[in-house]
Design a protein around this motif. Structure first.
Motif, PDB file in Angstrom:
ATOM      1  N   VAL A 196       0.837  -1.197   0.000  1.00 34.95           N
ATOM      2  CA  VAL A 196       0.000   0.000   0.000  1.00 34.95           C
ATOM      3  C   VAL A 196       0.871   1.246   0.000  1.00 34.95           C
ATOM      4  O   VAL A 196       0.573   2.230  -0.691  1.00 34.95           O
ATOM      5  CB  VAL A 196      -0.927  -0.009   1.231  1.00 34.95           C
ATOM      6  CG1 VAL A 196      -1.701   1.303   1.322  1.00 34.95           C
ATOM      7  CG2 VAL A 196      -1.892  -1.194   1.170  1.00 34.95           C
ATOM      8  N   PHE A 197       1.946   1.205   0.769  1.00 35.53           N
ATOM      9  CA  PHE A 197       2.856   2.358   0.805  1.00 35.53           C
ATOM     10  C   PHE A 197       3.402   2.665  -0.587  1.00 35.53           C
ATOM     11  O   PHE A 197       3.468   3.832  -0.991  1.00 35.53           O
ATOM     12  CB  PHE A 197       4.011   2.064   1.772  1.00 35.53           C
ATOM     13  CG  PHE A 197       5.097   3.107   1.746  1.00 35.53           C
ATOM     14  CD1 PHE A 197       4.909   4.339   2.351  1.00 35.53           C
ATOM     15  CD2 PHE A 197       6.304   2.861   1.100  1.00 35.53           C
ATOM     16  CE1 PHE A 197       5.911   5.307   2.316  1.00 35.53           C
ATOM     17  CE2 PHE A 197       7.298   3.811   1.058  1.00 35.53           C
ATOM     18  CZ  PHE A 197       7.103   5.040   1.675  1.00 35.53           C
ATOM     19  N   GLY A 198       3.793   1.625  -1.319  1.00 41.73           N
ATOM     20  CA  GLY A 198       4.308   1.828  -2.667  1.00 41.73           C
ATOM     21  C   GLY A 198       3.275   2.444  -3.589  1.00 41.73           C
ATOM     22  O   GLY A 198       3.585   3.341  -4.383  1.00 41.73           O
ATOM     23  N   ARG A 199       2.048   1.982  -3.503  1.00 45.94           N
ATOM     24  CA  ARG A 199       0.978   2.560  -4.328  1.00 45.94           C
ATOM     25  C   ARG A 199       0.752   4.035  -3.968  1.00 45.94           C
ATOM     26  O   ARG A 199       0.476   4.869  -4.835  1.00 45.94           O
ATOM     27  CB  ARG A 199      -0.322   1.777  -4.116  1.00 45.94           C
ATOM     28  CG  ARG A 199      -0.279   0.335  -4.608  1.00 45.94           C
ATOM     29  CD  ARG A 199      -0.153   0.252  -6.109  1.00 45.94           C
ATOM     30  NE  ARG A 199       1.239   0.136  -6.555  1.00 45.94           N
ATOM     31  CZ  ARG A 199       1.622   0.232  -7.809  1.00 45.94           C
ATOM     32  NH1 ARG A 199       0.752   0.491  -8.760  1.00 45.94           N
ATOM     33  NH2 ARG A 199       2.886   0.113  -8.133  1.00 45.94           N
ATOM     34  N   HIS A 200       0.863   4.340  -2.664  1.00 42.86           N
ATOM     35  CA  HIS A 200       0.694   5.729  -2.239  1.00 42.86           C
ATOM     36  C   HIS A 200       1.805   6.617  -2.800  1.00 42.86           C
ATOM     37  O   HIS A 200       1.558   7.766  -3.188  1.00 42.86           O
ATOM     38  CB  HIS A 200       0.689   5.802  -0.704  1.00 42.86           C
ATOM     39  CG  HIS A 200      -0.578   5.308  -0.092  1.00 42.86           C
ATOM     40  ND1 HIS A 200      -0.767   5.236   1.275  1.00 42.86           N
ATOM     41  CD2 HIS A 200      -1.726   4.858  -0.656  1.00 42.86           C
ATOM     42  CE1 HIS A 200      -1.984   4.765   1.525  1.00 42.86           C
ATOM     43  NE2 HIS A 200      -2.582   4.530   0.370  1.00 42.86           N
ATOM     44  N   VAL A 201       3.030   6.087  -2.840  1.00 44.57           N
ATOM     45  CA  VAL A 201       4.152   6.851  -3.392  1.00 44.57           C
ATOM     46  C   VAL A 201       3.886   7.194  -4.856  1.00 44.57           C
ATOM     47  O   VAL A 201       4.068   8.340  -5.284  1.00 44.57           O
ATOM     48  CB  VAL A 201       5.462   6.057  -3.254  1.00 44.57           C
ATOM     49  CG1 VAL A 201       6.593   6.751  -4.021  1.00 44.57           C
ATOM     50  CG2 VAL A 201       5.851   5.901  -1.785  1.00 44.57           C
ATOM     51  N   ALA A 203       0.960   7.300  -6.306  1.00 42.66           N
ATOM     52  CA  ALA A 203      -0.200   8.181  -6.394  1.00 42.66           C
ATOM     53  C   ALA A 203       0.175   9.631  -6.123  1.00 42.66           C
ATOM     54  O   ALA A 203      -0.275  10.548  -6.825  1.00 42.66           O
ATOM     55  CB  ALA A 203      -1.265   7.724  -5.406  1.00 42.66           C
ATOM     56  N   ILE A 204       1.020   9.858  -5.126  1.00 44.18           N
ATOM     57  CA  ILE A 204       1.435  11.222  -4.798  1.00 44.18           C
ATOM     58  C   ILE A 204       2.254  11.820  -5.941  1.00 44.18           C
ATOM     59  O   ILE A 204       2.086  12.984  -6.309  1.00 44.18           O
ATOM     60  CB  ILE A 204       2.244  11.231  -3.488  1.00 44.18           C
ATOM     61  CG1 ILE A 204       1.337  10.840  -2.309  1.00 44.18           C
ATOM     62  CG2 ILE A 204       2.866  12.606  -3.240  1.00 44.18           C
ATOM     63  CD1 ILE A 204       2.087  10.633  -1.010  1.00 44.18           C
ATOM     64  N   GLY A 215      -7.653  10.488   0.101  1.00 44.33           N
ATOM     65  CA  GLY A 215      -7.323  10.110   1.454  1.00 44.33           C
ATOM     66  C   GLY A 215      -5.919   9.598   1.663  1.00 44.33           C
ATOM     67  O   GLY A 215      -5.596   9.054   2.719  1.00 44.33           O
ATOM     68  N   VAL A 216      -5.050   9.755   0.644  1.00 42.39           N
ATOM     69  CA  VAL A 216      -3.666   9.301   0.785  1.00 42.39           C
ATOM     70  C   VAL A 216      -2.876  10.301   1.621  1.00 42.39           C
ATOM     71  O   VAL A 216      -2.894  11.480   1.335  1.00 42.39           O
ATOM     72  CB  VAL A 216      -3.008   9.126  -0.598  1.00 42.39           C
ATOM     73  CG1 VAL A 216      -1.532   8.745  -0.445  1.00 42.39           C
ATOM     74  CG2 VAL A 216      -3.762   8.078  -1.393  1.00 42.39           C
TER      75      VAL A 216
END
Length: 216
Positions: A196-201, A203-204, A215-216
């Motif tokens: 999930v952290f990787g996907r958030h990176v 996405a940002i 909501g990230v």
């Protein structure tokens, strides 16, 4: 028929995306192997082992920078941070402490610098370029001050063996630092692709405003 062609084009693009870095590396090797000045020495196994060993420090810094760049940021202080952390490790060993204490000390200093950069950028909304440029000078100046502008002659320990061109035991084939780099690179790839952290990176870096609304 058209759909099939689109799928083939997509497959070729995906394949080229994977092979492109290796193609670039091959071209660099080919270019140097054809240069008369180094032609008789460049393609030797010992030279490749030496180049790989010398690339470890740059590669480790690049792994961290990968997260920064993917998230849309920039960090100009990475090299100075590495220099300062290295000085701390050498000084701790030189002071008579165990290498097992010196390595965490160096990692701690690097983490503190990264934390300060992150706080200034996220909390005070300062421009990353300016913050990290300032930290570049601070870290470099601190490293020179700690080392007194001299080479730190720390005692030889197993830490030095991490970058040895002829490792012990011999079955390692290359310097232990290279294996550490490979393990960290694989771990980073797994984190970026499957967590999930990787996907958030991603996405940002793709769209920070949209990521915030999600909501990230």
């Amino acid at each position: 028929m058209k759909r099939k062609r689109v799928e083939e084009d997509g497959g070729l693009k995906a394949l080229w995306k994977v092979l492109a870095p290796f193609a670039g590396l091959f071209l660099v090797i080919l270019m140097f192997s054809l240069m008369p000045e180094v032609q008789d020495r460049f393609l030797r196994l010992g030279n490749f082992k030496s180049v790989a060993t010398q690339s470890v420090i740059v590669a480790l810094g690049a792994l961290g920078m990968t997260f920064v760049i993917i998230s849309g940021g920039i960090d100009l202080s990475a090299a100075s941070n590495i220099a300062l952390s290295s000085c701390v490790v050498a000084l701790v060993i030189h002071s008579g402490f165990s290498p097992w204490l010196s390595l965490p000390a160096g990692i701690l200093i690097g983490g503190i610098i990264g934390l300060i950069n992150g706080i200034l950028i996220t909390s005070l909304r300062l421009v990353p370029f300016i913050v990290t440029l300032g930290m570049l000078g601070i870290a470099r100046g601190t490293a020179k001050w700690l080392a007194d502008n001299q080479k730190i002659d720390a005692p030889i320990t197993w830490v030095n063996e991490l970058m040895a061109r002829s490792p012990q035991p011999g079955w390692l084939l290359v310097a232990p630092g290279i294996w550490v780099m490979i393990i960290l690179a694989v771990a980073m790839a797994i984190v970026l692709r499957f967590t999930v952290f990787g996907r958030h990176v991603f996405a940002i870096g793709s769209n920070e405003s949209a990521a915030r609304l999600c909501g990230v």
